[in-house]
Write a protein that holds these residues in place. Sequence first.
Motif, PDB file in Angstrom:
ATOM      1  N   MET A   1     141.604   8.960   8.083  1.00  0.00           N
ATOM      2  CA  MET A   1     140.608  10.771   8.286  1.00  0.00           C
ATOM      3  C   MET A   1     141.969  11.065   9.069  1.00  0.00           C
ATOM      4  O   MET A   1     141.796  12.807   8.871  1.00  0.00           O
ATOM      5  CB  MET A   1     139.989  10.063   9.206  1.00  0.00           C
ATOM      6  N   ASP A   2     142.891  11.015  10.063  1.00  0.00           N
ATOM      7  CA  ASP A   2     143.963  11.624  10.430  1.00  0.00           C
ATOM      8  C   ASP A   2     145.122  12.272   9.292  1.00  0.00           C
ATOM      9  O   ASP A   2     144.720  13.563   9.027  1.00  0.00           O
ATOM     10  CB  ASP A   2     145.203  10.525  11.355  1.00  0.00           C
ATOM     11  N   ALA A   3     145.100  11.420   8.215  1.00  0.00           N
ATOM     12  CA  ALA A   3     145.894  11.998   7.113  1.00  0.00           C
ATOM     13  C   ALA A   3     145.391  12.802   6.166  1.00  0.00           C
ATOM     14  O   ALA A   3     145.920  13.968   6.032  1.00  0.00           O
ATOM     15  CB  ALA A   3     146.082  10.536   6.030  1.00  0.00           C
ATOM     16  N   MET A   4     143.834  12.261   5.768  1.00  0.00           N
ATOM     17  CA  MET A   4     143.085  13.270   5.066  1.00  0.00           C
ATOM     18  C   MET A   4     142.983  14.293   5.969  1.00  0.00           C
ATOM     19  O   MET A   4     142.760  15.849   5.097  1.00  0.00           O
ATOM     20  CB  MET A   4     141.464  12.731   4.650  1.00  0.00           C
ATOM     21  N   THR A   5     142.980  14.838   6.972  1.00  0.00           N
ATOM     22  CA  THR A   5     142.365  15.836   8.082  1.00  0.00           C
ATOM     23  C   THR A   5     143.795  17.024   7.428  1.00  0.00           C
ATOM     24  O   THR A   5     144.123  17.674   6.852  1.00  0.00           O
ATOM     25  CB  THR A   5     142.032  15.923   9.409  1.00  0.00           C
ATOM     26  N   LEU A   6     145.021  16.156   7.837  1.00  0.00           N
ATOM     27  CA  LEU A   6     146.307  16.749   7.522  1.00  0.00           C
ATOM     28  C   LEU A   6     146.786  17.225   6.392  1.00  0.00           C
ATOM     29  O   LEU A   6     147.697  18.346   5.983  1.00  0.00           O
ATOM     30  CB  LEU A   6     147.777  16.172   8.078  1.00  0.00           C
ATOM     31  N   ALA A   7     145.813  15.927   5.308  1.00  0.00           N
ATOM     32  CA  ALA A   7     146.034  16.747   3.821  1.00  0.00           C
ATOM     33  C   ALA A   7     145.731  17.820   3.258  1.00  0.00           C
ATOM     34  O   ALA A   7     145.952  18.634   3.070  1.00  0.00           O
ATOM     35  CB  ALA A   7     146.062  15.400   3.054  1.00  0.00           C
ATOM     36  N   VAL A   8     144.226  17.852   4.224  1.00  0.00           N
ATOM     37  CA  VAL A   8     143.571  19.069   3.845  1.00  0.00           C
ATOM     38  C   VAL A   8     143.954  20.284   4.455  1.00  0.00           C
ATOM     39  O   VAL A   8     143.785  21.539   3.762  1.00  0.00           O
ATOM     40  CB  VAL A   8     141.562  18.457   4.510  1.00  0.00           C
ATOM     41  N   VAL A   9     144.013  20.222   5.761  1.00  0.00           N
ATOM     42  CA  VAL A   9     144.973  21.349   6.172  1.00  0.00           C
ATOM     43  C   VAL A   9     146.229  22.312   6.014  1.00  0.00           C
ATOM     44  O   VAL A   9     146.051  23.259   5.199  1.00  0.00           O
ATOM     45  CB  VAL A   9     144.381  20.934   8.235  1.00  0.00           C
ATOM     46  N   ARG A  10     146.901  21.782   5.490  1.00  0.00           N
ATOM     47  CA  ARG A  10     148.500  21.320   5.272  1.00  0.00           C
ATOM     48  C   ARG A  10     148.011  22.356   3.931  1.00  0.00           C
ATOM     49  O   ARG A  10     148.727  23.052   2.926  1.00  0.00           O
ATOM     50  CB  ARG A  10     149.177  20.279   4.441  1.00  0.00           C
ATOM     51  N   ASP A  11     146.882  22.099   2.571  1.00  0.00           N
ATOM     52  CA  ASP A  11     146.645  22.326   1.326  1.00  0.00           C
ATOM     53  C   ASP A  11     146.208  23.650   1.808  1.00  0.00           C
ATOM     54  O   ASP A  11     146.486  24.433   1.064  1.00  0.00           O
ATOM     55  CB  ASP A  11     145.510  21.218   0.672  1.00  0.00           C
ATOM     56  N   ARG A  12     145.111  23.556   2.527  1.00  0.00           N
ATOM     57  CA  ARG A  12     144.187  25.007   2.908  1.00  0.00           C
ATOM     58  C   ARG A  12     145.508  25.904   3.254  1.00  0.00           C
ATOM     59  O   ARG A  12     145.721  27.575   2.828  1.00  0.00           O
ATOM     60  CB  ARG A  12     143.095  25.092   3.402  1.00  0.00           C
ATOM     61  N   LEU A  13     146.307  25.289   4.375  1.00  0.00           N
ATOM     62  CA  LEU A  13     147.514  26.411   4.419  1.00  0.00           C
ATOM     63  C   LEU A  13     148.068  27.432   3.890  1.00  0.00           C
ATOM     64  O   LEU A  13     148.876  28.152   3.586  1.00  0.00           O
ATOM     65  CB  LEU A  13     147.485  26.439   5.870  1.00  0.00           C
ATOM     66  N   ARG A  14     148.543  26.429   2.808  1.00  0.00           N
ATOM     67  CA  ARG A  14     149.559  26.582   1.983  1.00  0.00           C
ATOM     68  C   ARG A  14     149.196  27.485   0.704  1.00  0.00           C
ATOM     69  O   ARG A  14     149.550  28.390   0.378  1.00  0.00           O
ATOM     70  CB  ARG A  14     150.107  25.239   1.473  1.00  0.00           C
ATOM     71  N   SER A  15     148.021  27.556   0.430  1.00  0.00           N
ATOM     72  CA  SER A  15     147.540  28.555  -0.192  1.00  0.00           C
ATOM     73  C   SER A  15     146.488  29.582   0.560  1.00  0.00           C
ATOM     74  O   SER A  15     146.094  30.037  -0.644  1.00  0.00           O
ATOM     75  CB  SER A  15     146.241  27.004  -1.092  1.00  0.00           C
ATOM     76  N   GLY A  16     146.478  29.838   1.407  1.00  0.00           N
ATOM     77  CA  GLY A  16     146.217  31.071   1.995  1.00  0.00           C
ATOM     78  C   GLY A  16     144.608  30.571   2.679  1.00  0.00           C
ATOM     79  O   GLY A  16     143.968  31.761   1.968  1.00  0.00           O
ATOM     80  N   ARG A  17     143.807  29.649   2.999  1.00  0.00           N
ATOM     81  CA  ARG A  17     142.229  29.326   1.531  1.00  0.00           C
ATOM     82  C   ARG A  17     142.063  29.193   3.312  1.00  0.00           C
ATOM     83  O   ARG A  17     141.935  28.134   3.919  1.00  0.00           O
ATOM     84  CB  ARG A  17     141.921  28.825   1.265  1.00  0.00           C
ATOM     85  N   LYS A  18     141.059  30.278   4.398  1.00  0.00           N
ATOM     86  CA  LYS A  18     140.642  29.878   5.580  1.00  0.00           C
ATOM     87  C   LYS A  18     139.473  29.490   5.734  1.00  0.00           C
ATOM     88  O   LYS A  18     138.594  29.776   4.455  1.00  0.00           O
ATOM     89  CB  LYS A  18     141.038  31.871   6.223  1.00  0.00           C
ATOM     90  N   PRO A  19     139.410  28.544   6.396  1.00  0.00           N
ATOM     91  CA  PRO A  19     137.833  28.444   6.707  1.00  0.00           C
ATOM     92  C   PRO A  19     136.756  29.141   6.907  1.00  0.00           C
ATOM     93  O   PRO A  19     137.160  30.553   7.735  1.00  0.00           O
ATOM     94  CB  PRO A  19     138.337  27.424   7.779  1.00  0.00           C
TER      95      PRO A  19
ATOM     96  N   ALA B   1     152.952  23.027  12.281  1.00  0.00           N
ATOM     97  CA  ALA B   1     153.677  23.995  12.033  1.00  0.00           C
ATOM     98  C   ALA B   1     154.618  24.243  10.915  1.00  0.00           C
ATOM     99  O   ALA B   1     154.880  25.159  10.655  1.00  0.00           O
ATOM    100  CB  ALA B   1     154.464  23.305  13.380  1.00  0.00           C
ATOM    101  N   GLU B   2     154.643  22.759  10.330  1.00  0.00           N
ATOM    102  CA  GLU B   2     155.278  23.182   8.687  1.00  0.00           C
ATOM    103  C   GLU B   2     154.345  24.580   7.791  1.00  0.00           C
ATOM    104  O   GLU B   2     154.566  25.024   6.625  1.00  0.00           O
ATOM    105  CB  GLU B   2     155.286  21.644   7.773  1.00  0.00           C
ATOM    106  N   VAL B   3     153.084  25.017   7.732  1.00  0.00           N
ATOM    107  CA  VAL B   3     152.240  25.276   7.372  1.00  0.00           C
ATOM    108  C   VAL B   3     152.347  26.739   8.257  1.00  0.00           C
ATOM    109  O   VAL B   3     150.765  26.883   7.808  1.00  0.00           O
ATOM    110  CB  VAL B   3     151.192  24.997   6.734  1.00  0.00           C
ATOM    111  N   GLY B   4     153.015  26.574   9.235  1.00  0.00           N
ATOM    112  CA  GLY B   4     152.580  27.768   9.914  1.00  0.00           C
ATOM    113  C   GLY B   4     151.444  27.756  11.642  1.00  0.00           C
ATOM    114  O   GLY B   4     151.092  29.093  11.501  1.00  0.00           O
ATOM    115  N   LEU B   5     150.809  26.969  11.478  1.00  0.00           N
ATOM    116  CA  LEU B   5     149.843  26.702  12.912  1.00  0.00           C
ATOM    117  C   LEU B   5     151.191  26.290  13.682  1.00  0.00           C
ATOM    118  O   LEU B   5     152.376  25.735  13.900  1.00  0.00           O
ATOM    119  CB  LEU B   5     149.026  25.180  13.167  1.00  0.00           C
ATOM    120  N   ASP B   6     150.847  26.254  15.316  1.00  0.00           N
ATOM    121  CA  ASP B   6     151.411  26.516  16.183  1.00  0.00           C
ATOM    122  C   ASP B   6     150.985  25.314  17.218  1.00  0.00           C
ATOM    123  O   ASP B   6     149.625  25.262  18.246  1.00  0.00           O
ATOM    124  CB  ASP B   6     150.946  27.987  17.256  1.00  0.00           C
TER     125      ASP B   6
END
Length: 441
Positions: free
Chosen positions: A124-142, A51-56
């Motif tokens: 893997m949970d942490a790596m997934t969270l880290a990647v997703v948070r980074d991408r959303l903070r920087s506006g990089r859509k998959p 939620a901190e990076v804009g997901l619901d």
Amino acid sequence: MSGTDTTRHVTGEDEVVDLCRELIQIDTSNYGDHSGPGERKAAEYVAEKLAEVGLDPQIFESHQGRASTVARIEGEDPSKPALLIHGHTDVVPANAADWTHHPFSGEVADGCVWGRGAVDMKDMDAMTLAVVRDRLRSGRKPPRDIVLAFLADEEAGGTYGARYLVDKHPDLFEGVTEAIGEVGGFSFTVNENLRLYLVETAQKGMHWMRLTVDGTAGHGSMTNTDNAITELCEAVGRLGRHKWPVRVTKTVRSFLDELSDALGTELDPENMDETLAKLGGIAKMVGATLQNSAAPTMLGAGYKVNVIPGQATAHVDGRFLPGYEEEFLADLDRILGPRVRREDVHGDKALETDFDGRLVDAMQTALSAEDPIAKAVPYMLSGGTDAKSFDDLGIRCFGFAPLQLPPELDFAGMFHGIDERVPVEGLKFGVRVLDRFIDAS
């Protein structure tokens, strides 16, 4: 006086270690009977980070405290088939007295994050969270939609996690055709010029079973030729010592061929001792994929030393290769004999998919970009994962939680073992690979 903003964007590599540590510090021990703390706190932690990076994110609680978190990231082209990235937040129990560092401390020592779940699978949970948070903070859509699922109960078969969501909320996975999850993408160093990364494309099926023998109860001082304990123990002894025949499946054949080429020597699956001796730390993991197996794990009978009980029970962890379930069950009944009743406590299918397609190409591309001597190869997992549930939705599942590991680390021994730990640099490597993989997939 004006100045230059030197604030640096927090990257996935920056925060993955802390995310892993904080997840480990949340005790999610799964005893298989709802007696543990459950996964609710972990589900809320994950939901907050998303939620901190804009997901619901949504939290689904299948039983009190047994909670999973699911969220969807919109891709550049939502018309493309979606990708599922799934992980479980529960862990097997741990006895702190046995550990060098407390299993729920998440301590960083000797270049590793220590604790229960460090490799299974809060890394893997942490790596997934880290990647997703980074991408959303920087506006990089998959490139396409990604569904994230952080699941309860995998360690007890997934009934209150993946199975519950697949059965009760299949709409969450609408449009998903492929998935990545645990126990794959880890490295096996062959030599200075080649590192194999084992991608899980198959896994054994399971029959967790209870064995029961009824006998004649009586006084312990009297002769009894119908002792349930004696009959059961003899059957369990036969089962535990049984040499199951080698059966080389498509995936295992591909893996052995790749490894034979890499080692420059032929690996003979019929000569298991010699073959496994060449596999180092992954021997345990690979050895179990050459045959069906049935490991006695629990015994129960009696209530007083001078009373012969009328019944004795045992529990067995049975695993069968893809395509060999019928043979496994027939062998099982023959070994146990007619006096032993068996019933499934939990059962699930075996899985196997081909090692090809765009997703596999994306794995190789991402690995090679971070490790020039990387080569992705298929292998079979001797255990099972939540992929079994997602397969019911027609989702093609792979094990891909990328880690570059030191050659001396007994990675297979980390799973459910004492002093479970994951290298800090392995976590950061995994973040970089997953980020590239998402772009390439």
